[in-house]
Design a protein around this motif. Structure first.
Motif, PDB file in Angstrom:
ATOM      1  N   ALA A  67      22.798   0.934 -15.780  1.00  0.00           N
ATOM      2  CA  ALA A  67      24.571   1.489 -15.954  1.00  0.00           C
ATOM      3  C   ALA A  67      25.258   2.658 -15.187  1.00  0.00           C
ATOM      4  N   GLN A  68      23.958   2.798 -14.581  1.00  0.00           N
ATOM      5  CA  GLN A  68      24.340   4.516 -13.852  1.00  0.00           C
ATOM      6  C   GLN A  68      24.529   3.623 -12.566  1.00  0.00           C
ATOM      7  N   HIS A  69      23.475   2.624 -11.787  1.00  0.00           N
ATOM      8  CA  HIS A  69      23.246   2.505 -10.828  1.00  0.00           C
ATOM      9  C   HIS A  69      24.388   0.850 -10.736  1.00  0.00           C
ATOM     10  N   ILE A  70      25.273   0.845 -11.293  1.00  0.00           N
ATOM     11  CA  ILE A  70      25.980  -0.681 -11.339  1.00  0.00           C
ATOM     12  C   ILE A  70      26.386  -0.879  -9.738  1.00  0.00           C
ATOM     13  N   ALA A  71      27.037   0.074  -9.319  1.00  0.00           N
ATOM     14  CA  ALA A  71      28.282  -0.021  -8.612  1.00  0.00           C
ATOM     15  C   ALA A  71      26.684  -0.388  -6.931  1.00  0.00           C
ATOM     16  N   ASP A  72      26.123   0.038  -7.076  1.00  0.00           N
ATOM     17  CA  ASP A  72      24.702   0.261  -6.113  1.00  0.00           C
ATOM     18  C   ASP A  72      24.450  -1.816  -5.734  1.00  0.00           C
ATOM     19  N   MET A  73      24.257  -2.367  -7.273  1.00  0.00           N
ATOM     20  CA  MET A  73      24.057  -3.052  -7.759  1.00  0.00           C
ATOM     21  C   MET A  73      24.367  -4.574  -7.490  1.00  0.00           C
ATOM     22  N   ARG A  74      25.543  -3.925  -7.648  1.00  0.00           N
ATOM     23  CA  ARG A  74      26.356  -5.236  -6.953  1.00  0.00           C
ATOM     24  C   ARG A  74      26.818  -5.217  -5.572  1.00  0.00           C
ATOM     25  N   ASP A  75      26.787  -4.022  -5.273  1.00  0.00           N
ATOM     26  CA  ASP A  75      27.366  -4.430  -3.839  1.00  0.00           C
ATOM     27  C   ASP A  75      25.895  -5.107  -2.781  1.00  0.00           C
ATOM     28  N   ARG A  76      24.580  -4.677  -3.604  1.00  0.00           N
ATOM     29  CA  ARG A  76      23.533  -5.402  -3.462  1.00  0.00           C
ATOM     30  C   ARG A  76      23.407  -7.307  -3.781  1.00  0.00           C
ATOM     31  N   HIS A  77      23.933  -7.500  -4.640  1.00  0.00           N
ATOM     32  CA  HIS A  77      23.368  -8.317  -5.571  1.00  0.00           C
ATOM     33  C   HIS A  77      23.782  -9.440  -4.659  1.00  0.00           C
ATOM     34  N   PRO A  78      22.981 -10.520  -4.669  1.00  0.00           N
ATOM     35  CA  PRO A  78      23.811 -12.003  -3.926  1.00  0.00           C
ATOM     36  C   PRO A  78      24.562 -12.775  -4.563  1.00  0.00           C
ATOM     37  N   LEU A  79      25.210 -11.930  -5.538  1.00  0.00           N
ATOM     38  CA  LEU A  79      25.317 -13.208  -6.355  1.00  0.00           C
ATOM     39  C   LEU A  79      27.075 -12.582  -5.984  1.00  0.00           C
ATOM     40  N   ALA A  80      27.320 -11.123  -5.331  1.00  0.00           N
ATOM     41  CA  ALA A  80      28.454 -10.863  -5.139  1.00  0.00           C
ATOM     42  C   ALA A  80      29.397 -11.362  -4.380  1.00  0.00           C
ATOM     43  N   PRO A  81      28.877 -12.204  -2.839  1.00  0.00           N
ATOM     44  CA  PRO A  81      29.507 -12.745  -2.150  1.00  0.00           C
ATOM     45  C   PRO A  81      29.872 -14.106  -2.574  1.00  0.00           C
ATOM     46  N   ALA A  82      30.045 -14.517  -3.435  1.00  0.00           N
ATOM     47  CA  ALA A  82      30.868 -15.729  -4.280  1.00  0.00           C
ATOM     48  C   ALA A  82      31.162 -15.247  -5.151  1.00  0.00           C
ATOM     49  N   LEU A  83      31.906 -13.744  -5.464  1.00  0.00           N
ATOM     50  CA  LEU A  83      32.616 -13.125  -6.751  1.00  0.00           C
ATOM     51  C   LEU A  83      33.794 -14.507  -6.220  1.00  0.00           C
ATOM     52  N   PRO A  84      34.633 -13.909  -5.370  1.00  0.00           N
ATOM     53  CA  PRO A  84      35.952 -15.121  -5.266  1.00  0.00           C
ATOM     54  C   PRO A  84      35.877 -16.527  -5.779  1.00  0.00           C
ATOM     55  N   VAL A  85      34.588 -17.005  -5.478  1.00  0.00           N
ATOM     56  CA  VAL A  85      35.129 -18.410  -5.989  1.00  0.00           C
ATOM     57  C   VAL A  85      35.085 -17.944  -7.331  1.00  0.00           C
ATOM     58  N   ILE A  86      33.898 -18.032  -8.327  1.00  0.00           N
ATOM     59  CA  ILE A  86      34.091 -17.180 -10.062  1.00  0.00           C
ATOM     60  C   ILE A  86      35.517 -16.765 -10.211  1.00  0.00           C
ATOM     61  N   ARG A  87      36.283 -16.107  -9.509  1.00  0.00           N
ATOM     62  CA  ARG A  87      37.621 -15.404  -9.959  1.00  0.00           C
ATOM     63  C   ARG A  87      38.696 -16.715  -9.811  1.00  0.00           C
ATOM     64  N   ARG A  88      38.912 -17.308  -8.720  1.00  0.00           N
ATOM     65  CA  ARG A  88      39.678 -18.887  -8.431  1.00  0.00           C
ATOM     66  C   ARG A  88      38.887 -19.010  -9.935  1.00  0.00           C
ATOM     67  N   LEU A  89      37.943 -19.758 -10.198  1.00  0.00           N
ATOM     68  CA  LEU A  89      37.227 -21.679 -11.343  1.00  0.00           C
ATOM     69  C   LEU A  89      37.850 -20.456 -11.908  1.00  0.00           C
ATOM     70  N   LEU A  90      37.148 -19.362 -12.703  1.00  0.00           N
ATOM     71  CA  LEU A  90      37.427 -18.663 -14.070  1.00  0.00           C
ATOM     72  C   LEU A  90      38.296 -17.621 -14.377  1.00  0.00           C
ATOM     73  N   VAL A  91      38.133 -16.818 -13.872  1.00  0.00           N
ATOM     74  CA  VAL A  91      38.686 -15.787 -14.045  1.00  0.00           C
ATOM     75  C   VAL A  91      40.469 -16.007 -14.043  1.00  0.00           C
ATOM     76  N   GLU A  92      40.943 -16.435 -13.425  1.00  0.00           N
ATOM     77  CA  GLU A  92      42.168 -16.642 -13.499  1.00  0.00           C
ATOM     78  C   GLU A  92      43.322 -17.433 -14.383  1.00  0.00           C
ATOM     79  N   ASP A  93      41.884 -17.845 -14.870  1.00  0.00           N
ATOM     80  CA  ASP A  93      42.559 -19.125 -15.767  1.00  0.00           C
ATOM     81  C   ASP A  93      42.109 -18.029 -17.357  1.00  0.00           C
ATOM     82  N   ALA A  94      41.325 -17.304 -17.638  1.00  0.00           N
ATOM     83  CA  ALA A  94      40.557 -16.247 -18.369  1.00  0.00           C
ATOM     84  C   ALA A  94      41.392 -15.371 -18.508  1.00  0.00           C
TER      85      ALA A  94
END
Length: 429
Positions: A67-94
């Motif tokens: 939790a203390q390093h979450i911003a850095d974890m997000r930046d480095r995580h391999p799923l970060a580049p796919a976040l727009p896909v997740i938002r388009r398919l799931l988050v907008e309807d949620a």
């Protein structure tokens, strides 16, 4: 979806029966007939959660140092580049349906939690927030954690959750893999009310996971994303199971080779001495009386056939490529002050059958360091102490049971600790 899954979603009487079975399970009163109503994957997950020391009465997931390093974890995580896909398919309807979309790392840490604002505020009460540990060892049976543990998509219906505070929710999750290596990257989860546990939702989350993997593959092909790091071999030497050498093949599948005790001793010692060891020095560490360099050289020759010649160098003997080890992970967590993570990764003593004096010393060092760290946290985190005392080497730890007796959060735990102390004292005369 199986008929059991459909019934779990649609039959209120079954939900009540599962809740009853859950309470009996936690009370230690469950029989074979009681568990017949529970899906096998859920019953097995409850058993893993209990064995890992998860407290069903805590407020959801445990706190994590991440939790203390979450911003850095997000930046480095391999799923970060796919976040727009997740938002388009799931988050907008949620956003409009009272649901939440969560993305985890491979170890169960929540990286992103987005969706309905009201649901987010409610979920905060069970610590369903970025940085929290929602692996099975951190929160018990839950969709993202259990999906990661089993490496398959699944749904968890209300009362099937291990932790009581999570039982008003239902969730659906699917793991996501690296498109090249097949390595587990994390999970995508949809959490909300009973409507979340439907065949349509399972298909949607599964399709989103596939879309994410395809998106990552496309980014790699176009050079828009970095190539994945080569998976490192992993050495498993903690606990009573036979030691194993685990590698990822060209198809991304994990392959484990059983090791002899002597080969496991050698690999542990080389992993702790990256500078390398001479044949004489290695012989002394393995057996300070009866081992000669000829035997060591023969063992090294056989070991090369097991793990591959490129992995081992000579003059001095050393590991030429990086590896990870479970014993190294525990030491690293202790060095970082994360006792929770160290205890979660500790599966038992280091190579308990080994007669090597150097391994015996390292075994004692690891166990004593972990024990001291747990006892130091006993007053603030009695659940860690409880998990230590559940381990075979902690069952007769008188100081530990005395500390639990002092810090136990309820009368039942204090009574249990007092009874255990009485039993230890009787055995000791």
């Amino acid at each position: 979806m199986s008929s059991a899954d459909k019934t779990a979603r649609s039959d209120p009487s079954r939900a009540r029966a599962v809740r009853t079975a859950h309470e009996k399970f936690l009370a230690g009163e469950v029989g074979a007939a009681d568990l017949e109503i529970v899906r096998p994957l859920i019953a097995q997950s409850w058993q893993r959660s209990l064995a890992k020391g998860v407290d069903p009465n805590i407020g959801g997931a445990r706190e994590s140092s991440a939790a203390q390093h979450i911003a850095d974890m997000r930046d480095r995580h391999p799923l970060a580049p796919a976040l727009p896909v997740i938002r388009r398919l799931l988050v907008e309807d949620a956003m409009e349906s009272g649901a939440l979309v969560a993305v985890t790392s491979a170890d169960g840490t929540l990286l992103w939690v987005e969706g309905d604002a009201v649901a987010q505020r409610k979920a905060e009460q069970m610590n369903f927030v970025p940085g929290a540990d929602w692996s099975e060892r951190g929160a018990g049976t839950n969709a993202p954690g259990t999906a990661l543990a089993l490496d398959r998509e699944l749904q968890i219906h209300g009362s099937e959750h291990f932790s009581r505070i999570v039982q008003p929710w239902s969730c659906t999750a699917a793991p996501v893999h690296d498109p090249d290596s097949g390595a587990l990257l994390g999970a995508i989860d949809l959490t909300g009310g009973v409507q979340i546990a439907s065949p349509q939702t399972l298909a949607l989350v599964r399709a989103t996971a596939v879309a994410v993997e395809n998106h990552l593959a496309l980014l790699r092909l176009t050079g828009a994303a970095p190539e994945p790091a080569e998976p490192q071999p992993h050495l498993v030497v903690l606990g009573a199971d036979r030691p194993r050498w685990v590698v990822t093949d060209e198809f991304g599948h994990l392959r484990a080779s059983q090791l002899t005790g002597r080969h496991a001793d050698i690999l542990v010692l080389l992993s702790r001495h990256p500078e390398g060891l001479s044949a004489d020095h290695l012989a002394l560490l393995l057996d300070d009386k009866d081992l000669d360099v000829v035997t060591v050289r023969a063992e090294m020759s056989r070991l090369r056939k097991v793990i591959g010649s490129p992995q081992l160098g000579s003059r001095p003997y050393r590991l030429t490529l990086p590896i990870t080890t479970d014993v190294g992970e525990v030491f690293a967590a202790l060095d970082a002050g994360d006792v929770d993570a160290a205890l979660a990764r500790y599966q038992g003593p280091l190579l308990p059958q080994s007669a090597s004096p150097a391994i015996a010393r390292l075994r004692t060092q690891l166990s004593a360091t972990l024990r001291a760290a747990v006892l130091a946290e006993a007053a603030e985190q009695p659940q860690l102490l409880r998990r230590w005392l559940d381990l075979p080497e902690g069952r007769d730890d008188r100081d530990g049971w005395e500390a639990l007796h002092r810090s136990a959060p309820d009368t039942a735990s204090r009574a249990q600790a007092g009874g255990h102390l009485a039993g230890i004292d009787f055995a000791l005369g």
